[in-house]
Design an enzyme around this catalytic site. Sequence first.
Site, PDB file in Angstrom:
ATOM      1  N   GLY A  12       0.864  -1.105  -0.160  1.00  0.00           N
ATOM      2  CA  GLY A  12      -0.055  -0.117   0.197  1.00  0.00           C
ATOM      3  C   GLY A  12       0.883   1.312   0.020  1.00  0.00           C
ATOM      4  O   GLY A  12       0.361   2.201   0.635  1.00  0.00           O
ATOM      5  N   ASN A  14       1.325   3.414  -2.667  1.00  0.00           N
ATOM      6  CA  ASN A  14       0.513   4.082  -3.331  1.00  0.00           C
ATOM      7  C   ASN A  14      -0.655   4.745  -2.341  1.00  0.00           C
ATOM      8  O   ASN A  14      -0.802   5.689  -2.630  1.00  0.00           O
ATOM      9  CB  ASN A  14       0.208   3.688  -4.529  1.00  0.00           C
ATOM     10  N   ILE A  93      -7.566  -9.738 -11.700  1.00  0.00           N
ATOM     11  CA  ILE A  93      -8.370  -9.524 -12.861  1.00  0.00           C
ATOM     12  C   ILE A  93      -9.833  -9.293 -12.697  1.00  0.00           C
ATOM     13  O   ILE A  93     -10.235  -9.734 -11.706  1.00  0.00           O
ATOM     14  CB  ILE A  93      -8.307 -10.802 -13.905  1.00  0.00           C
ATOM     15  N   LEU A  94     -10.082  -8.220 -13.038  1.00  0.00           N
ATOM     16  CA  LEU A  94     -11.386  -7.467 -12.623  1.00  0.00           C
ATOM     17  C   LEU A  94     -12.568  -8.188 -13.556  1.00  0.00           C
ATOM     18  O   LEU A  94     -12.551  -8.390 -14.498  1.00  0.00           O
ATOM     19  CB  LEU A  94     -11.335  -5.900 -13.109  1.00  0.00           C
ATOM     20  N   ASN A 108      -6.249   3.357 -12.544  1.00  0.00           N
ATOM     21  CA  ASN A 108      -4.937   2.519 -12.284  1.00  0.00           C
ATOM     22  C   ASN A 108      -3.731   2.988 -12.459  1.00  0.00           C
ATOM     23  O   ASN A 108      -3.476   4.125 -13.354  1.00  0.00           O
ATOM     24  CB  ASN A 108      -5.212   1.216 -13.146  1.00  0.00           C
ATOM     25  N   HIS A 110       0.104   2.290 -13.464  1.00  0.00           N
ATOM     26  CA  HIS A 110       1.050   1.379 -13.750  1.00  0.00           C
ATOM     27  C   HIS A 110       2.678   1.785 -13.745  1.00  0.00           C
ATOM     28  O   HIS A 110       2.723   2.887 -14.447  1.00  0.00           O
ATOM     29  CB  HIS A 110       0.503   0.936 -15.298  1.00  0.00           C
ATOM     30  N   ASP A 151      -4.251  -2.453 -19.217  1.00  0.00           N
ATOM     31  CA  ASP A 151      -3.384  -1.590 -19.404  1.00  0.00           C
ATOM     32  C   ASP A 151      -3.855  -0.634 -20.725  1.00  0.00           C
ATOM     33  O   ASP A 151      -3.022  -0.022 -21.188  1.00  0.00           O
ATOM     34  CB  ASP A 151      -2.038  -1.624 -19.381  1.00  0.00           C
TER      35      ASP A 151
END
Length: 211
Positions: A12, A14, A93-94, A108, A110, A151
Amino acid sequence: MLRLAVMVSGGGTNLQAVIDAIDGGIIRNAQIAVVISNKKDAYALERAKEHGIRNCCISPKEYESRKAFGLALVNILEQEQIDLVVLAGYLVILPEVLIQKYKNKMINIHPSLIPSFCGDGYYGLKVHEAVLARGVKVTGATVHFVDEGTDTGPIIIQKAVPVMQDDTPQILQQRVMEEAEWKILPQAIDWIAGGRVTVSDGRVHINESLN
């Protein structure tokens, strides 16, 4: 006030950058309503507890199908009246139902300059290993909206970071976090909270006239 849900699988860092940016007034008009992890032992949940933020673990292993898992996530987000979902190192994976529900309302971070070193298999240290193996001189990080691809959603903001000759994947990862990720993720959230971000024809537009 923009209500955020931060989803994370690991330590965590970020998440902490977002918490600090809200506390420091860098992110305005936003608050973290809930932190969600797929791992019960994720340190990100401890960070949330320390700051009095609601936190929970929702693991796909606990549901009979991807759809059931997705509906459980959506249920929590609806309970908290979430305006923006922030994926901050969320390595799951969403489910499609989640992506559809929060179209252009989920971002998101990346750790590369998309479209380089992104897509299936590029996550965590693997990104930085690939950067060093290819011998590129500049890498960085990208904040983008989430769509059905990996992405591939509209890019909001990017920041470049130099690659040094004696870098290891771990050293490069730390530099990308410190010089890019921890800066552009709060910036993107602040822009969205300030109503400065719009999406049209698959591209993000930032209204420079708003402060």
